[in-house]
Design a protein around this motif. Structure first.
Motif, PDB file in Angstrom:
ATOM      1  N   VAL A   1      32.940   8.755  78.674  1.00 49.61           N
ATOM      2  CA  VAL A   1      32.139   9.978  78.770  1.00 49.61           C
ATOM      3  C   VAL A   1      30.959   9.826  77.827  1.00 49.61           C
ATOM      4  CG1 VAL A   1      32.105  12.473  78.515  1.00 49.61           C
ATOM      5  CG2 VAL A   1      34.194  11.341  79.312  1.00 49.61           C
ATOM      6  N   ASP A   2      29.757   9.812  78.379  1.00 49.66           N
ATOM      7  CA  ASP A   2      28.553   9.701  77.569  1.00 49.66           C
ATOM      8  C   ASP A   2      27.620  10.854  77.916  1.00 49.66           C
ATOM      9  OD1 ASP A   2      27.524   9.037  80.027  1.00 49.66           O
ATOM     10  OD2 ASP A   2      27.302   6.901  79.587  1.00 49.66           O
ATOM     11  N   GLU A   3      26.382  10.798  77.399  1.00 41.36           N
ATOM     12  CA  GLU A   3      25.465  11.911  77.605  1.00 41.36           C
ATOM     13  C   GLU A   3      25.130  12.151  79.072  1.00 41.36           C
ATOM     14  OE1 GLU A   3      23.033   8.213  76.868  1.00 41.36           O
ATOM     15  OE2 GLU A   3      24.785   9.187  75.947  1.00 41.36           O
TER      16      GLU A   3
ATOM     17  N   GLY B   1      27.544  15.154  73.088  1.00 39.63           N
ATOM     18  CA  GLY B   1      27.471  15.191  74.542  1.00 39.63           C
ATOM     19  C   GLY B   1      27.372  16.590  75.110  1.00 39.63           C
ATOM     20  N   MET B   2      27.326  17.601  74.262  1.00 41.84           N
ATOM     21  CA  MET B   2      27.226  18.981  74.729  1.00 41.84           C
ATOM     22  C   MET B   2      25.758  19.380  74.823  1.00 41.84           C
ATOM     23  SD  MET B   2      29.236  22.327  73.261  1.00 41.84           S
ATOM     24  CE  MET B   2      30.801  21.655  73.770  1.00 41.84           C
TER      25      MET B   2
ATOM     26  N   ALA C   1      21.074  12.099  69.746  1.00 39.56           N
ATOM     27  CA  ALA C   1      20.991  11.079  70.800  1.00 39.56           C
ATOM     28  C   ALA C   1      21.969  11.353  71.938  1.00 39.56           C
ATOM     29  CB  ALA C   1      21.266   9.691  70.206  1.00 39.56           C
ATOM     30  N   SER C   2      23.040  12.127  71.663  1.00 37.80           N
ATOM     31  CA  SER C   2      24.067  12.370  72.675  1.00 37.80           C
ATOM     32  C   SER C   2      23.769  13.575  73.554  1.00 37.80           C
ATOM     33  CB  SER C   2      25.424  12.575  71.991  1.00 37.80           C
ATOM     34  OG  SER C   2      25.474  13.824  71.315  1.00 37.80           O
ATOM     35  N   LEU C   3      22.700  14.309  73.281  1.00 37.60           N
ATOM     36  CA  LEU C   3      22.392  15.479  74.097  1.00 37.60           C
ATOM     37  C   LEU C   3      22.120  15.051  75.541  1.00 37.60           C
ATOM     38  CD1 LEU C   3      19.974  17.435  71.701  1.00 37.60           C
ATOM     39  CD2 LEU C   3      22.375  17.964  72.203  1.00 37.60           C
TER      40      LEU C   3
ATOM     41  N   PHE D   1      14.281   8.601  64.650  1.00 37.96           N
ATOM     42  CA  PHE D   1      14.385   9.838  65.427  1.00 37.96           C
ATOM     43  C   PHE D   1      13.502   9.836  66.670  1.00 37.96           C
ATOM     44  CE2 PHE D   1      16.496  11.293  61.643  1.00 37.96           C
ATOM     45  CZ  PHE D   1      17.436  12.189  62.139  1.00 37.96           C
ATOM     46  N   ALA D   2      12.563   8.900  66.786  1.00 41.38           N
ATOM     47  CA  ALA D   2      11.755   8.835  68.003  1.00 41.38           C
ATOM     48  C   ALA D   2      12.648   8.586  69.222  1.00 41.38           C
ATOM     49  CB  ALA D   2      10.706   7.735  67.878  1.00 41.38           C
ATOM     50  N   GLU D   3      13.618   7.695  69.063  1.00 45.76           N
ATOM     51  CA  GLU D   3      14.513   7.392  70.188  1.00 45.76           C
ATOM     52  C   GLU D   3      15.579   8.455  70.376  1.00 45.76           C
ATOM     53  OE1 GLU D   3      15.990   3.359  70.470  1.00 45.76           O
ATOM     54  OE2 GLU D   3      14.532   2.718  68.975  1.00 45.76           O
ATOM     55  N   ALA D   4      15.930   9.179  69.309  1.00 45.43           N
ATOM     56  CA  ALA D   4      16.977  10.192  69.411  1.00 45.43           C
ATOM     57  C   ALA D   4      16.454  11.505  69.974  1.00 45.43           C
ATOM     58  CB  ALA D   4      17.614  10.422  68.045  1.00 45.43           C
ATOM     59  N   LEU D   5      15.197  11.839  69.664  1.00 45.49           N
ATOM     60  CA  LEU D   5      14.661  13.133  70.082  1.00 45.49           C
ATOM     61  C   LEU D   5      13.933  13.080  71.413  1.00 45.49           C
ATOM     62  CD1 LEU D   5      13.271  14.490  66.682  1.00 45.49           C
ATOM     63  CD2 LEU D   5      15.559  14.732  67.660  1.00 45.49           C
TER      64      LEU D   5
END
Length: 820
Positions: free
Chosen positions: A472-474, A515-516, A725-727, A791-795
């Motif tokens: 289970v991923d994003e 993931g939420m 990153a999981s959003l 954070f560029a890759e996470a956001l």
């Protein structure tokens, strides 16, 4: 449905339901054909078939007609009835060529010719019964049956179709008669096609047109054209029209008007020498049949007679103005399965008859007809079905599954769980298997499941371990996180030419903040692990949002235990075991225990903790409790500033004021104290963008190595990045990706303008996060460059189908840098 089921559903003793599968049906008919002598009583009959274009002349003399009908005995008293042909079929063309016959369709010469023919037969006419006649202007067909077999003939019908002028007028066309002799459907067609040697294409087209338009009415219980087809099959049912090919045999006669393809220039000499056989290779009809342009599949007896057209009236001399041709023909077609049922006994023209420019043609055909014993055929049919059923059972592939339930147990976000199931070929034939899609699912497996191999082949006795992996991923977590869907499904394992097996896959997804959806996180005010589906629906309907509790928990810990102690942030990946503890605390609403996560000694003797350090310390109790409110959880100073404004600030205003106000974690959440439970399985940390266990970039290497770091602090920092990153949909939505890249190459103003359309909930969280990150930079815990890189890759996340380039990465880092 197998053969046994078909037999069980027979509606009546003599009525058999046909097998719907074309391959099975072909096999059954082949088996019936081999045993047809057990239920078919076959007879042989003779049919006299004659055709003559009479050129509009008055009926010929009895002598001339008798010469044509050469079966008429000179002394009928000396000839046995059984020596006469059972069927008499006579076709005429140009019987009536008067203008009024075309205009008013009132041809009347059929009576004259009928009387003349019956008169020439003398007492033999009493040996025949007229079955049907049909006239269409100049075309006329007569069908008789010998008196002793007339009772064997049934279902007699006649029809006609014009295809002359404008494709409809009856100067050209066909008349036809169908009948059933015993249980054998027969059809006779008499046609007159377009004249002139150059009209070969038109003649071909007229043939196909007549085949489509010559139709008869079907009736219930009529025998099928194929004697192997059972009654009750609906082949000849009422309401269904029958074509000329819905018969066992089709005999086609008439003036087909096909000529010689070319004029050799020496026709007269060839005819004079009697070498007309050398011209058959130029016959347009034979060429059309060979090229399947017309009369494909038809047969014709060998032609030994001279061309039948065109003669000088009253002579046997060819008209020198026309090239000779075999215009008048008799052909036949047999239905597949009835091959060889028609044989030619004679085929000739009558040279002595000279009343027309055509010579009459006659043919004697021998036909196999049959009577079907319905009870015997049904018995054989049922035996064939049982035999087929036995073969199918022996050849059906079968499989054995070690289990039909695959249970993954508890599954956490980002955790890969594997199971396997043994699949064996327990049959006697090779087994081809595959997991297939279902009407409710277009893919063979749900998106969170992988099957390997999902298809393959096993020989008898072979087996394979089919692997099932759940992750289970994003991309798949949104519906599972709010319990809108379960981690379960029914898979369909299909065996080629065999049955389907159903495999249930199931697991218990541990609801997590990872993931939420952000829309859900900003509304949740309690531990997500304990929330039900109804709880999620209720909180989403509340319309109130805050900075997610999990974000506040992580940033509060880092502010308290990292910024003040000089630890470096976002340089080192965290510890897997500690990350599992952090995740469990966030999901269950528990505070982060500094005694487990943070080093308690002095900075002089500090060393980075590793995964082997004990984790048995008790979770600390929350020392201060402030009731969680519904207010927007931004830095307190900004909150006070916003509360004094008449209207909420714009995105640009909110982000601009971040550069003037310090960050403070003034808000804390009231939580119930819970005891720690030991986990049975350690959850692995998914790869976090920018947090790979690699040496930091050269530009910041000195800063990273100079400052001390702690495994607990690094883990919490990593968890913060991993959370964003999981959003399922990133904090800055994907539809803003292109505009953010463009703004990253321009200025801070452009970056702020790119976020003007950011949803309020996303803006609130972004303001809070940027305030914390700016504080971390200003207090020396990290650098602007490192924060922007991580954070560029996470956001931000590229939309589907777009592959980020190196230039995109630089522009995104610059964009985050502008926001800081």
């Amino acid at each position: 449905m197998n053969s046994a089921a078909i037999v069980d559903q027979l509606p009546a003793p003599l009525e058999v339901t046909r097998v719907s599968n074309p391959t099975k049906e072909a096999w059954i008919l082949h088996a019936l054909k081999k045993r047809k002598t057990e239920f078919l009583d076959t007879h042989t009959i003779t049919a006299f078939v004659g055709t003559w274009n009479v050129n509009g002349r008055a009926p010929a003399s009895s002598t001339a007609l008798a010469s044509w009908l050469n079966f008429i005995p000179k002394d009928s008293g000396q000839t046995a009835l059984t020596t006469l042909p059972e069927l008499l079929v006579l076709g005429f063309q140009e019987l009536d060529v008067r203008a009024e016959a075309f205009v008013y369709n009132n041809a009347v010469k059929d009576v004259e010719w009928t009387d003349a023919l019956e008169g020439c037969m003398g007492t033999t006419q009493h040996a025949y019964r007229k079955l049907a006649t049909k006239q269409l202007i100049g075309m006329f067909i007569m069908v008789y049956a010998r008196i002793d077999v007339a009772e064997r003939v049934s279902d007699v019908q006649a029809t006609s179709v014009g295809c002359g002028i404008m494709g409809m007028v009856g100067n050209k066309g066909a008349v036809a008669v169908r009948l059933t002799y015993l249980d054998t459907p027969l059809c006779f067609v008499c046609s007159h096609l377009a004249h002139d040697a150059a009209q070969v294409d038109r003649r071909n087209a007229q043939f196909h047109d007549l085949c489509k338009r010559l139709l008869f009415a079907g009736r219930d219980g009529a025998p099928a054209a194929d004697p192997l087809v059972p009654l009750g099959s609906g082949v000849h049912g009422a309401g269904r029209s029958l074509s000329v090919f819905d018969h066992s045999y089709l005999v086609w006669l008439g003036d087909l008007n096909y000529r010689l393809a070319i004029d050799t220039g020496d026709m007269a000499e060839i005819m004079a020498r009697g070498e007309h056989q050398s011209l058959l290779g130029l016959d347009q009809l034979r060429i059309a049949m060979m090229n399947k342009q017309a009369f494909a599949g038809f047969e014709e007896a060998g032609i030994a007679f001279a061309p039948t057209y065109k003669y000088v009236l009253g002579t046997s001399t060819y008209d020198e103005g026309r090239r000779p041709a075999w215009c008048d023909r008799v052909l036949w077609w047999t239905r597949p399965g009835c091959e060889g049922g028609v044989r030619s006994l004679s085929y000739e023209s009558v040279d002595s008859v000279m009343t027309s420019d055509h010579k009459p043609v006659r043919s004697r055909l021998e036909l196999d007809v049959w009577k079907v014993n319905q009870e015997c055929r049904q018995a054989v049919y049922l035996e064939v079905l049982r035999e087929l059923d036995r073969y199918e059972n022996e050849c059906i592939p079968t499989a054995t599954l070690a289990a039909n339930i695959v249970d993954f147990g508890e599954v956490a976000f980002g955790q890969l769980v594997r199971r396997s199931m043994r699949l064996a070929n327990s049959g006697q034939v090779p087994l081809e298997y595959s997991f297939v899609a279902t009407p409710s699912r277009p893919h063979y497996a749900p998106p969170w499941l992988r099957i390997s191999p999902h298809c393959g082949m096993l020989l008898p006795g072979e087996s394979v371990d089919v692997g099932f992996s759940v992750l289970v991923d994003e991309r798949t977590s949104a519906a599972l996180s709010t319990r809108a869907e379960d981690l379960s499904d029914i898979l369909v394992l299909h065996l080629d030419r065999g049955r389907d097996y159903f495999v249930q896959v199931q697991g218990q997804y541990l609801t997590s903040v990872y993931g939420m959806s952000l829309d859900v996180l900003v509304h949740c005010k309690q531990a997500v692990r304990t929330m039900t589906r109804e709880d999620f629906e209720a909180c989403l309907d509340s319309g109130q949002f805050s900075v997610p509790v999990c974000v506040w928990t992580l940033t509060d810990f880092l502010s308290t235990y990292a910024l003040d102690r000089g630890y470096s942030l976002f340089y080192w990946p965290g510890d897997r075991a500690l990350a599992a503890r952090v995740r469990e605390c966030l999901d269950c609403g528990q505070p982060l225990d500094a005694s487990i996560l943070q080093w308690q000694g002095s900075s002089d003797d500090h060393v980075a903790r590793t995964v082997v350090e004990p984790l048995q310390l008790e979770m600390r109790q929350a020392s201060s409790r402030v009731s969680m409110t519904d207010q927007t959880l931004v830095p307190s100073t900004l909150h006070s500033m916003f509360s004094n404004m008449d209207m909420a600030p714009s995105t640009a205003e909110a982000l601009e004021r971040l550069s003037m106000e310090p960050w403070t974690a003034a808000h804390s959440y009231a939580q119930d104290a819970v005891s720690d439970e030991e986990e049975e399985e350690v959850t692995a940390i998914e790869r976090v963008p920018g947090m790979e266990a690699l040496p930091p970039p050269e530009a910041i290497a000195s800063a990273a190595t100079a400052a001390p770091h702690d495994a607990g602090v690094d883990t919490v920092a990593t968890c913060l990045v991993a959370l964003f990153a999981s959003l399922p949909e990133p904090l800055i939505p994907t539809d803003l990706y292109a505009s953010c890249i463009e703004a990253g190459g321009v200025s801070r103003v452009a970056a702020l303008e790119a976020l003007e359309v950011l949803p309020p909930g996303n803006l609130n969280v972004l303001v809070y996060l940027l305030a914390f990150l700016r504080e971390a930079v200003e207090r020396g815990a990290t650098t602007t460059q490192r924060v922007a890189q991580v954070f560029a890759e996470a956001l931000l996340r590229p939309p589907p189908g777009r592959v980020p380039s190196e230039s995109d990465g630089r522009m995104l880092s610059a964009f985050i840098g502008y926001l800081l």
